[in-house]
Design an enzyme around this catalytic site. Structure first.
Site, PDB file in Angstrom:
ATOM      1  N   GLU A   1       0.756  -1.245  -0.076  1.00  0.00           N
ATOM      2  CA  GLU A   1       0.395  -0.013  -0.090  1.00  0.00           C
ATOM      3  C   GLU A   1       0.680   1.212   0.181  1.00  0.00           C
ATOM      4  O   GLU A   1       1.740   1.127   0.243  1.00  0.00           O
ATOM      5  CB  GLU A   1      -0.930   0.137   1.461  1.00  0.00           C
ATOM      6  CG  GLU A   1      -2.088   1.116   1.557  1.00  0.00           C
ATOM      7  CD  GLU A   1      -2.602   1.213   2.430  1.00  0.00           C
ATOM      8  OE1 GLU A   1      -3.103   1.365   2.438  1.00  0.00           O
ATOM      9  OE2 GLU A   1      -1.775   0.571   3.843  1.00  0.00           O
TER      10      GLU A   1
ATOM     11  N   LYS B   1     -10.114   0.080  -1.013  1.00  0.00           N
ATOM     12  CA  LYS B   1     -10.114   0.802   0.612  1.00  0.00           C
ATOM     13  C   LYS B   1     -11.350   1.260   1.655  1.00  0.00           C
ATOM     14  O   LYS B   1     -11.620   2.348   1.009  1.00  0.00           O
ATOM     15  CB  LYS B   1      -8.577   0.922   1.075  1.00  0.00           C
ATOM     16  CG  LYS B   1      -8.816   0.603   2.608  1.00  0.00           C
ATOM     17  CD  LYS B   1      -7.276   1.240   2.886  1.00  0.00           C
ATOM     18  CE  LYS B   1      -6.344   1.348   4.296  1.00  0.00           C
ATOM     19  NZ  LYS B   1      -5.303   1.986   4.596  1.00  0.00           N
TER      20      LYS B   1
ATOM     21  N   CYS C   1      -4.227  -3.135   4.589  1.00  0.00           N
ATOM     22  CA  CYS C   1      -3.943  -2.338   5.764  1.00  0.00           C
ATOM     23  C   CYS C   1      -4.793  -2.672   6.846  1.00  0.00           C
ATOM     24  O   CYS C   1      -5.253  -3.843   7.096  1.00  0.00           O
ATOM     25  CB  CYS C   1      -3.903  -1.288   5.228  1.00  0.00           C
ATOM     26  SG  CYS C   1      -2.802  -0.700   6.518  1.00  0.00           S
TER      27      CYS C   1
END
Length: 459
Positions: A55, A155, A188
């Site tokens: 990321e 995300k 993440c």
């Protein structure tokens, strides 16, 4: 199949809040993409069929909503038909980064997953459209070995990312491969939440996960490799996890994980990136996962008189601890509805203080989520107040069985040893309403053995 992940030390903008032209944004990103290009070639030469990058690896971080704009590629969210950016660069403007990634996949005949910033214009009439008339997303892209864009993932659980928007609905992103079936994809902070990570895996019965991350390690329970491993074990999946490498920011920790073996990289000492290539088995879908409760009984041990309990802060939460004294014993410690039990024996008594801690409550710092945890940890020193501190080295070898009456089926078994290395439990799973984890003789000194439960409904 053979997989690769690359822990990348990004070339960062010296002034991320400054406004720059698209041209200089592309120049900076080009320097990171040059490194990606070398690594894709190196991975392909080692036989890798898929490679994952971290990321924020291409553009960096600490941007404002406006300052990141020149770094964003345009990406059609739902692209009808397959677009191959390398072969059809003329279809959309502002797709230079996507084109380069697509060409790397095509040239090296490898599946490729990367993360970049993307923009999508929206109608100001739409109540969800931001006032500047565009959505900005933290996006993963997956390309096939011929360079086609297979899927995108925006995300969902942003971690203090002012530059980006949360998509209106969670994306459930997965793509098919000829060598290992379907791969799911998230980013993440997503790994700590039900949506979309857990829902994606359960709904589509996924066994392979690609996971770009920019994770700041937090001991004793949320070091990157520690939690990545626990997730692979808890859900019985393979995870290809690529993290950023910036030791000064506490960022390192990537790996290729199966539920029973890990190939990891954790390095807080030196600089530069690291390519991990490993051959791992494709998991068959009929394997029983730890989420099912097998029959059996757990002995009601740990009911004897425990030593005095004390409170200490760990991971910004107020844990109730009991000290782990002597060469062997049985302990219990409770908070709210959760009771944790430990039966232990030490090979040699060392002058190290360990403690058994319990927390059952809402975690509210750096994100809000409900945790039920039973944790055996090495304390930072010999006084109670040091329990819960970040510790990286230990010498004590402890045989133990740890169990708790967890209220959630989502338990992440953590087992971390000296020097931030990983170990695997001998046994774990449900017996009646207790989840247990047992280990005889860790490979090196014990740092953390924990049952980290996530009670998603109470977030």
């Amino acid at each position: 199949y053979v997989a690769a992940v690359y822990e990348h030390e990004s070339v960062l903008s010296p002034a991320p809040a400054a406004l720059v032209e698209r041209r200089s944004a592309l120049e900076l990103m080009g320097r990171n993409l040059d490194v990606y290009e070398q690594q894709v070639l190196a991975a392909a030469r080692q036989g890798a069929q898929i490679i994952v990058f971290p990321e924020d690896g291409i553009h960096g971080f600490n941007f404002t909503r406006n300052s990141i704009y020149p770094y964003l590629d345009f990406l059609p969210h739902s692209h009808p038909g397959k677009w191959n950016p390398c072969r059809e660069p003329y279809l959309f403007n502002d797709t230079e980064v996507v084109q380069r990634l697509s060409c790397m996949a095509l040239k090296n005949k490898i599946f490729l997953v990367a993360n970049l910033g993307t923009k999508q214009p929206c109608e100001l009439r739409d109540p969800r459209c931001p006032p500047d008339g565009r959505h900005q997303f933290n996006t993963n892209v997956a390309f096939s070995a011929d360079g086609a864009l297979l899927t995108t993932y925006r995300k969902h659980n942003l971690y203090f990312e002012d530059a980006f928007d949360t998509p209106p609905e969670p994306d459930y992103a997965f793509f098919d491969t000829p060598f290992a079936g379907k791969f799911g994809m998230f980013t993440c902070f997503d790994i700590l939440f039900f949506e979309p990570a857990v829902n994606l895996i359960r709904q589509y019965n996924l066994k392979q996960i690609v996971y770009p991350t920019a994770w700041m390690n937090q001991l004793p329970l949320l070091s990157a490799v520690e939690f990545q491993q626990a997730f692979a074990t808890a859900f019985n999946v393979n995870i290809l996890a690529a993290n950023i490498h910036h030791p000064t920011l506490g960022m390192t920790g990537s790996g290729i994980y199966t539920p029973v073996k890990s190939f990891i990289y954790h390095n807080m000492e030196s600089y530069g990136g690291k390519l991990i290539v490993a051959e791992i088995p494709v998991i068959s879908t009929d394997y029983r996962t730890n989420l099912e409760k097998p029959p059996g009984r757990v002995s009601e041990k740990g009911k004897e008189q425990s030593p005095p309990s004390f409170y200490a802060e760990m991971m910004y939460d107020n844990y109730t601890f009991v000290p782990v004294w002597g060469e062997k014993g049985e302990l219990q410690v409770c908070a709210n509805t959760l009771c944790c039990y430990l039966s232990y024996r030490r090979a040699v008594l060392t002058d190290e203080l360990y403690a058994l801690g319990v927390f059952d409550g809402l975690h509210t710092v750096h994100g809000t989520y409900y945790v039920q945890a039973c944790a055996l940890v090495k304390c930072g020193g010999l006084s109670f107040s040091t329990c819960g501190q970040e510790v990286t080295d230990a010498t004590a070898l402890i045989d133990f069985q740890l169990w708790g009456n967890m209220s959630t089926p989502y338990i992440f078994p953590l087992l971390l040893t000296s020097g931030i290395t990983l170990d695997f439990a001998d046994h774990m799973g449900w017996k009646n309403n207790y989840y247990f984890l047992s280990k005889n003789r860790t490979s090196s000194g014990l740092l953390t053995a924990a049952l980290y439960g996530r009670w998603y409904e109470k977030d």
